[in-house]
Each structure stands twice: as C-alpha cells, then as structure tokens.
Motif scaffolding. Structure first.
Motif, PDB file in Angstrom:
ATOM      1  N   GLY A   3       0.806  -1.207   0.000  1.00 13.79           N
ATOM      2  CA  GLY A   3       0.000   0.000   0.000  1.00 13.79           C
ATOM      3  C   GLY A   3       0.836   1.252   0.000  1.00 13.79           C
ATOM      4  N   ASP A   4       0.147   2.386  -0.048  1.00 11.26           N
ATOM      5  CA  ASP A   4       0.790   3.693  -0.008  1.00 11.26           C
ATOM      6  C   ASP A   4       0.754   4.234   1.414  1.00 11.26           C
ATOM      7  OD1 ASP A   4       1.256   3.866  -2.808  1.00 11.26           O
ATOM      8  OD2 ASP A   4      -0.861   4.391  -3.098  1.00 11.26           O
ATOM      9  N   LEU A   5       1.853   4.832   1.845  1.00  7.60           N
ATOM     10  CA  LEU A   5       1.880   5.483   3.154  1.00  7.60           C
ATOM     11  C   LEU A   5       1.124   6.805   3.082  1.00  7.60           C
ATOM     12  CD1 LEU A   5       5.635   5.012   4.160  1.00  7.60           C
ATOM     13  CD2 LEU A   5       3.660   3.755   5.051  1.00  7.60           C
ATOM     14  N   ARG A  12       5.923  10.433  10.327  1.00  7.86           N
ATOM     15  CA  ARG A  12       6.387   9.646  11.483  1.00  7.86           C
ATOM     16  C   ARG A  12       7.668   8.883  11.164  1.00  7.86           C
ATOM     17  NH1 ARG A  12       0.800   8.878  12.277  1.00  7.86           N
ATOM     18  NH2 ARG A  12       0.852   6.797  11.355  1.00  7.86           N
ATOM     19  N   LEU A  13       7.752   8.307   9.965  1.00  9.78           N
ATOM     20  CA  LEU A  13       8.964   7.580   9.594  1.00  9.78           C
ATOM     21  C   LEU A  13      10.154   8.533   9.487  1.00  9.78           C
ATOM     22  CD1 LEU A  13      10.460   5.012   8.835  1.00  9.78           C
ATOM     23  CD2 LEU A  13       9.565   5.246   6.506  1.00  9.78           C
ATOM     24  N   VAL A  67      14.485   6.836   2.634  1.00  7.49           N
ATOM     25  CA  VAL A  67      14.579   6.303   3.994  1.00  7.49           C
ATOM     26  C   VAL A  67      13.662   5.094   4.073  1.00  7.49           C
ATOM     27  CG1 VAL A  67      12.785   7.812   4.964  1.00  7.49           C
ATOM     28  CG2 VAL A  67      14.543   6.885   6.454  1.00  7.49           C
ATOM     29  N   ASP A  68      14.076   4.105   4.839  1.00  4.88           N
ATOM     30  CA  ASP A  68      13.234   2.916   4.971  1.00  4.88           C
ATOM     31  C   ASP A  68      13.361   2.320   6.362  1.00  4.88           C
ATOM     32  OD1 ASP A  68      15.616   1.246   4.968  1.00  4.88           O
ATOM     33  OD2 ASP A  68      15.592   1.364   2.806  1.00  4.88           O
ATOM     34  N   GLU A  69      12.421   1.475   6.644  1.00  7.11           N
ATOM     35  CA  GLU A  69      12.418   0.669   7.865  1.00  7.11           C
ATOM     36  C   GLU A  69      12.056  -0.740   7.419  1.00  7.11           C
ATOM     37  OE1 GLU A  69      10.304   1.118  12.095  1.00  7.11           O
ATOM     38  OE2 GLU A  69       8.920   0.702  10.439  1.00  7.11           O
ATOM     39  N   GLY A 142       5.478   7.340  -0.483  1.00  7.70           N
ATOM     40  CA  GLY A 142       5.819   6.275   0.443  1.00  7.70           C
ATOM     41  C   GLY A 142       5.025   5.014   0.172  1.00  7.70           C
ATOM     42  N   ARG A 143       5.670   3.888   0.376  1.00  2.02           N
ATOM     43  CA  ARG A 143       5.025   2.578   0.180  1.00  2.02           C
ATOM     44  C   ARG A 143       5.303   1.718   1.399  1.00  2.02           C
ATOM     45  NH1 ARG A 143       1.720   1.087  -3.617  1.00  2.02           N
ATOM     46  NH2 ARG A 143       2.810  -0.817  -4.091  1.00  2.02           N
TER      47      ARG A 143
END
Length: 149
Positions: A3-5, A12-13, A67-69, A142-143
C-alpha cells in the motif's frame, strides 16, 4: 498487503529514522550515500565533511532522498523524496546542528561514523571542513508492505 503510506505515516517515519540515503547526480554520474539526518517537518538536515556528494550537490542541487524501515521481507516501509540542496550558514547552520545533535545524541557514543567528535552545536558548526545543509523537500511518496495475520 502492499500500500501507499499516508502523509502522517511518512512524517512519522522521517521523524523516527536516524539514517537515510541521498542520491545526487552531476557530470553524468549518480552517487548514492547513506547519511544520518534530522527532519524538521519540511526539510532533511545533515552535516558532512567536504567531499564528493557536496561537490555534486553544489553543481546540481536537485537531489533524491530515501529512507526505509525493514523488519523483514514482508514488513517494511519506504519513502522516496525529492528536493533541493541548500548549504546552511551562521544562525541557520547552528539551528540545524542543534536539531541534529538532539536527534542523534542518543544513538552514538563519542564520535560520528566519519571520525568527528559529536560535539555541541556551537563547536560543530565552527569546523572549517564541515558543511551543514538542508534538503528542502518538494515531493514525497511512500510505500509499505505488511504481512496480514
């Protein structure tokens, strides 16, 4: 599920992640490098010694930031953002270094990854070889992927 953020999830990320990757392009070459950063709600703030990425961003200030988590291969979040590099000086640099110092202090012992002591903002800005900069964000996507129970 993919999905899309939402904008709130992206914010928040960016506020939580300590590391991202900056992509710059000049002279027919693309350069991607990890950086520690702070996010002030509209800009990515960072500092770095003089070097290749600064030279490239001065030549072409249009940059990409990622940026990623990643928890595992089916549970992750990622943001790609575009913006413009801007060197910060004097009071603007001191404010940015203050935000960086507060954001990164809990994550390091005595020195940063490039060997410079993590010092309070007033001393960090005075280093002649350090460049304090912002990426003024213009677009962001964002995804995510989440494993459904």
């Amino acid at each position: 599920m993919l999905g899309d953020l939402s904008n709130d999830e992206m914010e928040r990320l960016l506020l939580a992640a300590p590391m991202g990757r900056i992509g710059c392009h000049s002279g027919g070459r693309t350069y991607i490098v990890p950086i520690s950063f702070a996010y002030d709600g509209r800009r990515i703030l960072a500092h770095t010694p003089e070097g290749r990425k600064v030279e490239m961003m001065r030549e072409n200030p249009d940059v990409c930031f990622e940026v990623d988590e990643v928890i595992d291969l089916v549970n992750w979040r990622s943001i790609i953002a575009w913006g413009r590099f801007k060197e910060l000086k004097d009071a603007d640099a001191a404010v940015a270094m203050g935000l960086l110092f507060e954001r990164l202090r809990p994550l390091v012992a005595n020195t940063s990854s490039h060997g410079h002591a993590l010092t309070p903002p007033s001393r960090a800005v005075s280093g002649a070889s350090m460049v304090v900069f912002a990426i003024e964000l213009t677009e962001m996507t964002g995804r995510y992927e989440r494993q459904e129970p």
